[in-house]
Design a protein around this motif. Sequence first.
Motif, PDB file in Angstrom:
ATOM      1  N   PRO A  79      30.416  21.180   2.616  1.00  0.00           N
ATOM      2  CA  PRO A  79      30.026  21.090   4.022  1.00  0.00           C
ATOM      3  C   PRO A  79      29.137  19.861   4.208  1.00  0.00           C
ATOM      4  N   LEU A  80      28.930  19.474   5.441  1.00  0.00           N
ATOM      5  CA  LEU A  80      28.091  18.294   5.674  1.00  0.00           C
ATOM      6  C   LEU A  80      26.642  18.554   5.275  1.00  0.00           C
ATOM      7  N   GLU A  81      26.195  19.794   5.433  1.00  0.00           N
ATOM      8  CA  GLU A  81      24.817  20.141   5.091  1.00  0.00           C
ATOM      9  C   GLU A  81      24.825  21.220   4.016  1.00  0.00           C
ATOM     10  N   CYS A  82      24.321  20.899   2.845  1.00  0.00           N
ATOM     11  CA  CYS A  82      24.175  21.962   1.842  1.00  0.00           C
ATOM     12  C   CYS A  82      23.058  21.653   0.850  1.00  0.00           C
ATOM     13  N   GLY A  83      22.156  20.750   1.241  1.00  0.00           N
ATOM     14  CA  GLY A  83      20.943  20.518   0.465  1.00  0.00           C
ATOM     15  C   GLY A  83      21.195  20.106  -0.977  1.00  0.00           C
ATOM     16  N   ASP A  84      20.449  20.749  -1.876  1.00  0.00           N
ATOM     17  CA  ASP A  84      20.496  20.366  -3.290  1.00  0.00           C
ATOM     18  C   ASP A  84      21.877  20.558  -3.911  1.00  0.00           C
ATOM     19  N   GLU A  85      22.584  21.552  -3.421  1.00  0.00           N
ATOM     20  CA  GLU A  85      23.917  21.816  -3.976  1.00  0.00           C
ATOM     21  C   GLU A  85      24.818  20.600  -3.767  1.00  0.00           C
ATOM     22  N   CYS A  86      24.728  20.007  -2.564  1.00  0.00           N
ATOM     23  CA  CYS A  86      25.566  18.837  -2.274  1.00  0.00           C
ATOM     24  C   CYS A  86      25.154  17.655  -3.151  1.00  0.00           C
ATOM     25  N   VAL A  87      23.842  17.519  -3.358  1.00  0.00           N
ATOM     26  CA  VAL A  87      23.363  16.432  -4.217  1.00  0.00           C
ATOM     27  C   VAL A  87      23.921  16.605  -5.626  1.00  0.00           C
ATOM     28  N   ARG A  88      23.927  17.856  -6.093  1.00  0.00           N
ATOM     29  CA  ARG A  88      24.437  18.119  -7.445  1.00  0.00           C
ATOM     30  C   ARG A  88      25.942  17.788  -7.536  1.00  0.00           C
ATOM     31  N   VAL A  89      26.688  18.165  -6.494  1.00  0.00           N
ATOM     32  CA  VAL A  89      28.126  17.870  -6.489  1.00  0.00           C
ATOM     33  C   VAL A  89      28.346  16.353  -6.480  1.00  0.00           C
ATOM     34  N   ASP A  90      27.593  15.647  -5.656  1.00  0.00           N
ATOM     35  CA  ASP A  90      27.731  14.181  -5.600  1.00  0.00           C
ATOM     36  C   ASP A  90      27.402  13.554  -6.953  1.00  0.00           C
ATOM     37  N   ASP A  91      26.335  14.054  -7.576  1.00  0.00           N
ATOM     38  CA  ASP A  91      25.952  13.519  -8.889  1.00  0.00           C
ATOM     39  C   ASP A  91      27.069  13.741  -9.905  1.00  0.00           C
ATOM     40  N   THR A  92      27.671  14.920  -9.838  1.00  0.00           N
ATOM     41  CA  THR A  92      28.769  15.220 -10.768  1.00  0.00           C
ATOM     42  C   THR A  92      29.939  14.269 -10.520  1.00  0.00           C
ATOM     43  N   MET A  93      30.284  14.071  -9.254  1.00  0.00           N
ATOM     44  CA  MET A  93      31.410  13.185  -8.926  1.00  0.00           C
ATOM     45  C   MET A  93      31.127  11.761  -9.419  1.00  0.00           C
ATOM     46  N   ARG A  94      29.908  11.287  -9.172  1.00  0.00           N
ATOM     47  CA  ARG A  94      29.559   9.933  -9.623  1.00  0.00           C
ATOM     48  C   ARG A  94      29.619   9.824 -11.148  1.00  0.00           C
ATOM     49  N   SER A  95      29.103  10.855 -11.799  1.00  0.00           N
ATOM     50  CA  SER A  95      29.092  10.848 -13.261  1.00  0.00           C
ATOM     51  C   SER A  95      30.528  10.802 -13.805  1.00  0.00           C
ATOM     52  N   VAL A  96      31.401  11.622 -13.209  1.00  0.00           N
ATOM     53  CA  VAL A  96      32.803  11.642 -13.663  1.00  0.00           C
ATOM     54  C   VAL A  96      33.438  10.274 -13.411  1.00  0.00           C
ATOM     55  N   GLN A  97      33.199   9.727 -12.242  1.00  0.00           N
ATOM     56  CA  GLN A  97      33.778   8.414 -11.904  1.00  0.00           C
ATOM     57  C   GLN A  97      33.360   7.356 -12.933  1.00  0.00           C
ATOM     58  N   ARG A  98      32.077   7.346 -13.252  1.00  0.00           N
ATOM     59  CA  ARG A  98      31.554   6.336 -14.196  1.00  0.00           C
ATOM     60  C   ARG A  98      32.119   6.546 -15.596  1.00  0.00           C
ATOM     61  N   ARG A  99      32.127   7.798 -16.031  1.00  0.00           N
ATOM     62  CA  ARG A  99      32.549   8.062 -17.414  1.00  0.00           C
ATOM     63  C   ARG A  99      34.056   7.912 -17.598  1.00  0.00           C
ATOM     64  N   VAL A 100      34.820   8.290 -16.585  1.00  0.00           N
ATOM     65  CA  VAL A 100      36.283   8.104 -16.690  1.00  0.00           C
ATOM     66  C   VAL A 100      36.604   6.613 -16.771  1.00  0.00           C
ATOM     67  N   ALA A 101      35.933   5.826 -15.920  1.00  0.00           N
ATOM     68  CA  ALA A 101      36.180   4.377 -15.931  1.00  0.00           C
ATOM     69  C   ALA A 101      35.813   3.775 -17.280  1.00  0.00           C
ATOM     70  N   ALA A 102      34.759   4.294 -17.895  1.00  0.00           N
ATOM     71  CA  ALA A 102      34.267   3.692 -19.130  1.00  0.00           C
ATOM     72  C   ALA A 102      34.978   4.217 -20.376  1.00  0.00           C
ATOM     73  N   ASP A 103      35.311   5.501 -20.384  1.00  0.00           N
ATOM     74  CA  ASP A 103      35.708   6.127 -21.655  1.00  0.00           C
ATOM     75  C   ASP A 103      37.125   6.688 -21.713  1.00  0.00           C
ATOM     76  N   VAL A 104      37.784   6.822 -20.582  1.00  0.00           N
ATOM     77  CA  VAL A 104      39.062   7.543 -20.590  1.00  0.00           C
ATOM     78  C   VAL A 104      40.221   6.575 -20.361  1.00  0.00           C
ATOM     79  N   ASP A 105      41.213   6.672 -21.234  1.00  0.00           N
ATOM     80  CA  ASP A 105      42.419   5.851 -21.096  1.00  0.00           C
ATOM     81  C   ASP A 105      43.491   6.678 -20.385  1.00  0.00           C
ATOM     82  N   LEU A 106      43.790   6.308 -19.145  1.00  0.00           N
ATOM     83  CA  LEU A 106      44.776   7.067 -18.365  1.00  0.00           C
ATOM     84  C   LEU A 106      46.142   6.391 -18.365  1.00  0.00           C
ATOM     85  N   GLY A 107      46.341   5.460 -19.286  1.00  0.00           N
ATOM     86  CA  GLY A 107      47.620   4.752 -19.315  1.00  0.00           C
ATOM     87  C   GLY A 107      47.777   3.924 -18.055  1.00  0.00           C
ATOM     88  N   ASP A 108      48.936   4.069 -17.417  1.00  0.00           N
ATOM     89  CA  ASP A 108      49.197   3.288 -16.207  1.00  0.00           C
ATOM     90  C   ASP A 108      48.644   3.945 -14.947  1.00  0.00           C
TER      91      ASP A 108
END
Lengths: 200, 228
Positions: free
Chosen positions: A55-84
């Motif tokens: 939802p647009l408003e969910c306080g700390d929970e939303c921050v945690r979800v955003d942090d998780t998404m950013r972390s996944v984005q960074r780590r996939v780009a750095a460490d994961v080989d997805l082929g093509d």
Amino acid sequence: MVLLALGAMAFAIFQPIQVLPRLRLAPGYAMVDQAGASLTSEDGRGVITLYTFVPLECGDECVRVDDTMRSVQRRVAADVDLGDADFRLVTVVLDPDADQADVAAAASGAEWPWITGSADQIENVVGLGFRRSPDPAEFTPSYAIVDGWGMIRGEYRYQTLADDADKLVRHIDVLGGELRNSGGIASFAYGAAHVFQCYP
Amino acid sequence: MTAPTVPPIDNVDTPEPESGAPVGRSKRGRHARTLLLIIGAPILVVVLAFGAFRMFSPHIYSGTVMQAPTAAPSMDGLEWTDGTPVDLAAFDGDVVVLYFGYTYCPDVCPTTLAQVRQSLRRLGDDAERVHVMMVSVDPERDDLARLGDYMSSFGPEFVGATGPIEAIERVASTYGVFFARGEEYDDGGYAMDHTASLMGIDTDGHLRILWPSTLDPDTLAADLDALL
């Protein structure tokens, strides 16, 4: 033939290759992102997509979800080989007909699309398609991995003891292994892994 | 006079052996059985394994198969071209090839449906148990009569469904299909952008498999045959 049978048994028991299950079709949609641009499920063809639903408003929970998404984005780009295949993140906003400025504000700092739509669209995509409550008041952090064919390959509705980002990156890596080996002899081994349900 | 003695019938071919005779014969029998076991058992295992492999080996589908097939999502709100409500249960025991398209589609839809028709021809009589269903993503122009004519032009197994736009949007979304109004033409017409994949619903009514629209007829026919 006997060796083949024994080999199949050993494969099923020891699971030398793991795959993510092909659960079902992810929903089709055409929605609008925080910049007002159209984003469709077809844009995800050939792309591994990690979805989350907030939802647009969910306080700390939303921050945690955003942090998780950013972390996944960074780590996939750095460490994961997805082929093509490419990788993308999508956040589905649960508030129907949300004001674009509000969505843009909630998505500030996010380098991925936050999409929104009508109540019917959100019900179709989140409720019927991803099978979780589209009601913002019932929000709990959840994620889904969708492959380039539009199949849901992983669903994460409840937080476990394992870190969300760790688990998601590990499973995206498993999917990457399957994509890298989707041709030639190796594809048969991965096909067998699906038959024997060698799931992480 | 006394009648000649006739040996009991079960002794005719198995006279009491002379002393020492049965040992050698029994040894030969045991050797023969052992030899038979040594040679025959592996052959039997191989034959059984081969039979089991032929019987139980899964067809390797060319489409993408879902591991946890669930009932094909409901099509409530849609109707066949004769005006009756769509109920997929009517196809239980048969296979459904599902497609989302529209009759004004200039290229992809007719090409895909023509390829499916070729696949059905390869199935012979089994094609009677396959139904090809196109849900129109253009209800504004595809009325029941037009859709019915269009689908029947491909063959008797081809059926069309349509309905209110809200129902089509819901059904399309649950089948992973996107559609939206696309390019506008000078003559006032327009294209519809849409997902062009084919989907297979098995004989138990489960959504089982996804095919790209570019799949060749032979390959599709092989998958359909396995689904039947």
